[in-house]
Design an enzyme around this catalytic site. Sequence first.
Site, PDB file in Angstrom:
ATOM      1  N   ASP A  10      31.637   8.012  65.198  1.00  0.00           N
ATOM      2  CA  ASP A  10      32.054   6.879  66.043  1.00  0.00           C
ATOM      3  C   ASP A  10      33.482   7.085  66.562  1.00  0.00           C
ATOM      4  OD1 ASP A  10      31.815   4.463  67.310  1.00  0.00           O
ATOM      5  OD2 ASP A  10      32.255   3.260  65.528  1.00  0.00           O
ATOM      6  N   HIS A  27      33.006  12.095  74.499  1.00  0.00           N
ATOM      7  CA  HIS A  27      31.772  12.680  73.944  1.00  0.00           C
ATOM      8  C   HIS A  27      31.872  14.211  73.972  1.00  0.00           C
ATOM      9  CE1 HIS A  27      30.152   8.725  73.741  1.00  0.00           C
ATOM     10  NE2 HIS A  27      29.924   8.576  75.026  1.00  0.00           N
ATOM     11  N   LEU A 121      21.368  26.260  56.279  1.00  0.00           N
ATOM     12  CA  LEU A 121      21.703  24.847  56.470  1.00  0.00           C
ATOM     13  C   LEU A 121      20.682  24.185  57.385  1.00  0.00           C
ATOM     14  CD1 LEU A 121      25.202  23.436  57.077  1.00  0.00           C
ATOM     15  CD2 LEU A 121      23.503  22.891  58.758  1.00  0.00           C
TER      16      LEU A 121
HETATM   17  C1  FPP Z   1      29.846   6.799  69.339  1.00  0.00           C
HETATM   18  O1  FPP Z   1      31.102   6.646  69.957  1.00  0.00           O
HETATM   19  C2  FPP Z   1      29.251   8.070  69.739  1.00  0.00           C
HETATM   20  C3  FPP Z   1      28.114   8.217  70.478  1.00  0.00           C
HETATM   21  C4  FPP Z   1      27.320   7.071  70.962  1.00  0.00           C
HETATM   22  C5  FPP Z   1      27.641   9.547  70.885  1.00  0.00           C
HETATM   23  C6  FPP Z   1      27.833  10.645  69.909  1.00  0.00           C
HETATM   24  C7  FPP Z   1      27.762  11.928  70.622  1.00  0.00           C
HETATM   25  C8  FPP Z   1      28.560  13.000  70.402  1.00  0.00           C
HETATM   26  C9  FPP Z   1      29.537  13.108  69.347  1.00  0.00           C
HETATM   27  C10 FPP Z   1      28.484  14.134  71.309  1.00  0.00           C
HETATM   28  C11 FPP Z   1      27.428  15.109  71.198  1.00  0.00           C
HETATM   29  C12 FPP Z   1      26.798  15.359  69.888  1.00  0.00           C
HETATM   30  C13 FPP Z   1      26.019  16.417  69.681  1.00  0.00           C
HETATM   31  C14 FPP Z   1      25.321  16.601  68.419  1.00  0.00           C
HETATM   32  C15 FPP Z   1      25.847  17.457  70.698  1.00  0.00           C
HETATM   33  P1  FPP Z   1      31.340   5.422  70.930  1.00  0.00           P
HETATM   34  O2  FPP Z   1      31.061   5.875  72.313  1.00  0.00           O
HETATM   35  O3  FPP Z   1      30.534   4.232  70.493  1.00  0.00           O
HETATM   36  O4  FPP Z   1      32.865   5.170  70.703  1.00  0.00           O
HETATM   37  P2  FPP Z   1      33.635   3.766  70.759  1.00  0.00           P
HETATM   38  O5  FPP Z   1      33.084   2.919  69.632  1.00  0.00           O
HETATM   39  O6  FPP Z   1      35.059   4.153  70.540  1.00  0.00           O
HETATM   40  O7  FPP Z   1      33.380   3.175  72.106  1.00  0.00           O
END
Ligand code: FPP
Length: 242
Positions: A10, A27, A121
């Site tokens: 997050d 991201h 893994l």
């Molecule tokens: C939450 O942060 C994160 C996500 C909804 C997406 C997670 C994706 C990645 C880390 C990138 C790609 C992953 C892989 C495995 C290739 P948020 O957007 O909710 O953050 P915020 O709470 O600060 O708004």
Amino acid sequence: MPSHVAIIMDGNGRWAERHGLPRLSGHEKGVESVRTVLEHACRLSIRYVTVYAFSSENWERPEDEVQGLMQLFGEYLRKEKETFLREGIRLRAIGDRSRLPVSVRELLGQIEEETAGGENLDFILAVSYGGRDEIVRAARRLGMAIQAGEVAPDAIRPEEFSRYLDTDGIPDPDLLIRTSGEFRISNFLLWQLAYTEIVVTDVLWPDFSGEEFDRCLCEFSRRERRFGRRSVQESFDDSRIA
Ligand code: FPP
């Protein structure tokens, strides 16, 4: 050392905002943290890593963010395939694949097949994943097995039920790490986290480093896991009194 580490990644949006960048840059930077974690996990012989990449609720985000994330998953998978094969990493996806774009779905299936022999893994990617949705899909499948006369309702135990979950064959996580300081499960692995130790760090996911991973592992090593039983120390004291 935990055998299975699950992660709620997050804080990508907040990271981007703090750097005056569009959300997608958060991201993109988050992908680098995924690489760091996998490298570190391989070095430490952690056997299973599960990451929450896209939840069933994330479909409600604005169209451009959803599209951007799907594109990012596709690029990531194409780029990492060689690394997975070289490092003995087996990819496995959990979640409702039927909602994913065909290109991502096919790529996942293809890489799962190609990496099936990976023995170092298991990298479990939760995409279009929701814990409640997974349990409902499992119940549906089990219902069909009952209807077909393959399973007797009173023979169903938790172990039997868990075979219908997406995580069939994968042990429950020992440690759940959540970044960006929020104390929530957010519909992640609701069944599997029953006795998992939870470590929350304030670090935003794009800033999550090997050192931060070590700090989380260190905190885990200080926990006493009782799985609903009494502590080892108490039983020891009792036996001395007796
Ligand atoms: C939450 O942060 C994160 C996500 C909804 C997406 C997670 C994706 C990645 C880390 C990138 C790609 C992953 C892989 C495995 C290739 P948020 O957007 O909710 O953050 P915020 O709470 O600060 O708004």
